[in-house]
Write a protein that holds these residues in place. Structure first.
Motif, PDB file in Angstrom:
ATOM      1  N   ARG A  56       0.763   8.505   7.206  1.00  0.00           N
ATOM      2  CA  ARG A  56      -0.219   8.004   8.182  1.00  0.00           C
ATOM      3  C   ARG A  56      -1.293   7.175   7.483  1.00  0.00           C
ATOM      4  O   ARG A  56      -1.707   6.126   7.989  1.00  0.00           O
ATOM      5  CB  ARG A  56      -0.848   9.160   8.970  1.00  0.00           C
ATOM      6  N   ALA A  57      -1.754   7.637   6.330  1.00  0.00           N
ATOM      7  CA  ALA A  57      -2.765   6.888   5.582  1.00  0.00           C
ATOM      8  C   ALA A  57      -2.206   5.539   5.140  1.00  0.00           C
ATOM      9  O   ALA A  57      -2.882   4.507   5.252  1.00  0.00           O
ATOM     10  CB  ALA A  57      -3.235   7.690   4.369  1.00  0.00           C
ATOM     11  N   LEU A  58      -0.970   5.516   4.652  1.00  0.00           N
ATOM     12  CA  LEU A  58      -0.351   4.262   4.229  1.00  0.00           C
ATOM     13  C   LEU A  58      -0.176   3.313   5.415  1.00  0.00           C
ATOM     14  O   LEU A  58      -0.415   2.109   5.294  1.00  0.00           O
ATOM     15  CB  LEU A  58       0.995   4.529   3.552  1.00  0.00           C
ATOM     16  N   GLU A  59       0.210   3.849   6.558  1.00  0.00           N
ATOM     17  CA  GLU A  59       0.356   3.017   7.760  1.00  0.00           C
ATOM     18  C   GLU A  59      -0.985   2.378   8.128  1.00  0.00           C
ATOM     19  O   GLU A  59      -1.056   1.186   8.418  1.00  0.00           O
ATOM     20  CB  GLU A  59       0.892   3.855   8.920  1.00  0.00           C
ATOM     21  N   PHE A  60      -2.033   3.165   8.090  1.00  0.00           N
ATOM     22  CA  PHE A  60      -3.372   2.643   8.374  1.00  0.00           C
ATOM     23  C   PHE A  60      -3.744   1.546   7.368  1.00  0.00           C
ATOM     24  O   PHE A  60      -4.219   0.473   7.753  1.00  0.00           O
ATOM     25  CB  PHE A  60      -4.413   3.766   8.320  1.00  0.00           C
ATOM     26  N   LEU A  61      -3.527   1.806   6.092  1.00  0.00           N
ATOM     27  CA  LEU A  61      -3.878   0.838   5.045  1.00  0.00           C
ATOM     28  C   LEU A  61      -3.082  -0.453   5.191  1.00  0.00           C
ATOM     29  O   LEU A  61      -3.604  -1.549   4.945  1.00  0.00           O
ATOM     30  CB  LEU A  61      -3.694   1.458   3.662  1.00  0.00           C
ATOM     31  N   MET A  62      -1.825  -0.347   5.624  1.00  0.00           N
ATOM     32  CA  MET A  62      -1.022  -1.555   5.873  1.00  0.00           C
ATOM     33  C   MET A  62      -1.561  -2.302   7.082  1.00  0.00           C
ATOM     34  O   MET A  62      -1.669  -3.531   7.050  1.00  0.00           O
ATOM     35  CB  MET A  62       0.456  -1.189   6.066  1.00  0.00           C
ATOM     36  N   GLU A  63      -1.900  -1.579   8.147  1.00  0.00           N
ATOM     37  CA  GLU A  63      -2.457  -2.216   9.343  1.00  0.00           C
ATOM     38  C   GLU A  63      -3.746  -2.964   9.031  1.00  0.00           C
ATOM     39  O   GLU A  63      -4.021  -4.010   9.612  1.00  0.00           O
ATOM     40  CB  GLU A  63      -2.726  -1.172  10.435  1.00  0.00           C
ATOM     41  N   GLN A  64      -4.525  -2.445   8.106  1.00  0.00           N
ATOM     42  CA  GLN A  64      -5.788  -3.069   7.721  1.00  0.00           C
ATOM     43  C   GLN A  64      -5.586  -4.182   6.687  1.00  0.00           C
ATOM     44  O   GLN A  64      -6.539  -4.868   6.319  1.00  0.00           O
ATOM     45  CB  GLN A  64      -6.763  -2.024   7.173  1.00  0.00           C
ATOM     46  N   GLY A  65      -4.359  -4.325   6.193  1.00  0.00           N
ATOM     47  CA  GLY A  65      -4.068  -5.366   5.218  1.00  0.00           C
ATOM     48  C   GLY A  65      -4.528  -5.024   3.810  1.00  0.00           C
ATOM     49  O   GLY A  65      -4.662  -5.907   2.964  1.00  0.00           O
ATOM     50  N   LEU A  66      -4.744  -3.755   3.537  1.00  0.00           N
ATOM     51  CA  LEU A  66      -5.213  -3.334   2.220  1.00  0.00           C
ATOM     52  C   LEU A  66      -4.071  -3.048   1.255  1.00  0.00           C
ATOM     53  O   LEU A  66      -4.254  -3.116   0.035  1.00  0.00           O
ATOM     54  CB  LEU A  66      -6.117  -2.111   2.349  1.00  0.00           C
ATOM     55  N   VAL A  67      -2.907  -2.692   1.781  1.00  0.00           N
ATOM     56  CA  VAL A  67      -1.710  -2.493   0.960  1.00  0.00           C
ATOM     57  C   VAL A  67      -0.520  -3.141   1.661  1.00  0.00           C
ATOM     58  O   VAL A  67      -0.548  -3.388   2.873  1.00  0.00           O
ATOM     59  CB  VAL A  67      -1.400  -0.997   0.677  1.00  0.00           C
ATOM     60  N   HIS A  68       0.503  -3.406   0.864  1.00  0.00           N
ATOM     61  CA  HIS A  68       1.772  -3.914   1.380  1.00  0.00           C
ATOM     62  C   HIS A  68       2.878  -2.955   0.978  1.00  0.00           C
ATOM     63  O   HIS A  68       2.801  -2.322  -0.082  1.00  0.00           O
ATOM     64  CB  HIS A  68       2.118  -5.279   0.774  1.00  0.00           C
ATOM     65  N   ARG A  69       3.902  -2.906   1.776  1.00  0.00           N
ATOM     66  CA  ARG A  69       5.105  -2.154   1.416  1.00  0.00           C
ATOM     67  C   ARG A  69       6.098  -3.144   0.826  1.00  0.00           C
ATOM     68  O   ARG A  69       6.405  -4.162   1.445  1.00  0.00           O
ATOM     69  CB  ARG A  69       5.709  -1.473   2.637  1.00  0.00           C
ATOM     70  N   VAL A  70       6.573  -2.831  -0.361  1.00  0.00           N
ATOM     71  CA  VAL A  70       7.635  -3.616  -0.987  1.00  0.00           C
ATOM     72  C   VAL A  70       8.927  -2.924  -0.561  1.00  0.00           C
ATOM     73  O   VAL A  70       9.275  -1.868  -1.080  1.00  0.00           O
ATOM     74  CB  VAL A  70       7.473  -3.673  -2.522  1.00  0.00           C
ATOM     75  N   VAL A  71       9.590  -3.514   0.414  1.00  0.00           N
ATOM     76  CA  VAL A  71      10.708  -2.866   1.091  1.00  0.00           C
ATOM     77  C   VAL A  71      11.839  -2.514   0.137  1.00  0.00           C
ATOM     78  O   VAL A  71      12.350  -1.392   0.154  1.00  0.00           O
ATOM     79  CB  VAL A  71      11.215  -3.752   2.257  1.00  0.00           C
ATOM     80  N   SER A  72      12.233  -3.443  -0.709  1.00  0.00           N
ATOM     81  CA  SER A  72      13.387  -3.194  -1.575  1.00  0.00           C
ATOM     82  C   SER A  72      13.131  -2.071  -2.576  1.00  0.00           C
ATOM     83  O   SER A  72      14.079  -1.459  -3.073  1.00  0.00           O
ATOM     84  CB  SER A  72      13.801  -4.468  -2.307  1.00  0.00           C
ATOM     85  N   LEU A  73      11.877  -1.790  -2.869  1.00  0.00           N
ATOM     86  CA  LEU A  73      11.535  -0.712  -3.798  1.00  0.00           C
ATOM     87  C   LEU A  73      11.074   0.548  -3.076  1.00  0.00           C
ATOM     88  O   LEU A  73      10.859   1.577  -3.709  1.00  0.00           O
ATOM     89  CB  LEU A  73      10.414  -1.169  -4.743  1.00  0.00           C
ATOM     90  N   ASN A  74      10.899   0.451  -1.752  1.00  0.00           N
ATOM     91  CA  ASN A  74      10.348   1.548  -0.966  1.00  0.00           C
ATOM     92  C   ASN A  74       9.069   2.062  -1.625  1.00  0.00           C
ATOM     93  O   ASN A  74       8.913   3.250  -1.881  1.00  0.00           O
ATOM     94  CB  ASN A  74      11.362   2.676  -0.770  1.00  0.00           C
ATOM     95  N   ALA A  75       8.176   1.109  -1.915  1.00  0.00           N
ATOM     96  CA  ALA A  75       6.945   1.429  -2.626  1.00  0.00           C
ATOM     97  C   ALA A  75       5.809   0.566  -2.071  1.00  0.00           C
ATOM     98  O   ALA A  75       6.041  -0.354  -1.285  1.00  0.00           O
ATOM     99  CB  ALA A  75       7.134   1.183  -4.119  1.00  0.00           C
ATOM    100  N   TYR A  76       4.601   0.867  -2.509  1.00  0.00           N
ATOM    101  CA  TYR A  76       3.409   0.216  -1.987  1.00  0.00           C
ATOM    102  C   TYR A  76       2.608  -0.400  -3.125  1.00  0.00           C
ATOM    103  O   TYR A  76       2.558   0.144  -4.227  1.00  0.00           O
ATOM    104  CB  TYR A  76       2.558   1.238  -1.228  1.00  0.00           C
TER     105      TYR A  76
END
Length: 138
Positions: A56-76
């Protein structure tokens, strides 16, 4: 962290203690970090944490543009331009694991325009290129 606070406040959102800790972990890592690695670090710092809370925290941080998910690595990774809403593009070194974020509006515009021309309404796109960084050689 002060910039993250200002960004969230300006958007009417709140950077809670948990969200702040998760962001700190991602930023301090200096490399792509997975959710369970974040959870382990959170538990080491605070003695508690649960997978749903981290996600949930990561989802919030992505919504705010503070982090990105690197899909191929399943990492942030932390965002290099958090004040400007965008979809990052990533260069991923297959040797050392370094991830470099590009922020190229032309790439975003091309994808959106080509999708529109095909009658497709693109809601999200992932652009990740793998290879070797300058340090590892080509």
């Amino acid at each position: 962290m002060a910039a993250a606070e200002r960004i969230c406040k300006g958007r009417g959102s709140r950077l809670t203690a948990l969200r702040r800790r998760v962001l700190e972990i991602v930023l301090e890592a200096g490399r792509p970090v997975g959710a369970y690695e974040i959870l382990d670090s959170l538990r080491a710092r605070t003695g508690r944490g649960a997978p749903p809370s981290v996600y949930r925290a990561l989802e919030f941080l992505m919504e705010q543009g503070l982090v990105h998910r690197v899909v191929s690595l399943n990492a942030y990774v932390g965002c290099v331009q958090p004040h400007d809403s965008h979809r990052g593009q990533f260069l991923i070194c297959t040797r050392c694991g370094t991830v470099t974020e590009l922020e190229d509006r032309a790439i975003e515009d091309t994808i959106r325009e080509r999708a529109r021309a095909a009658g497709f309404a693109a809601e999200a796109s992932v652009v990740e290129a793998t290879g070797r960084c300058a340090r590892c050689g080509s």
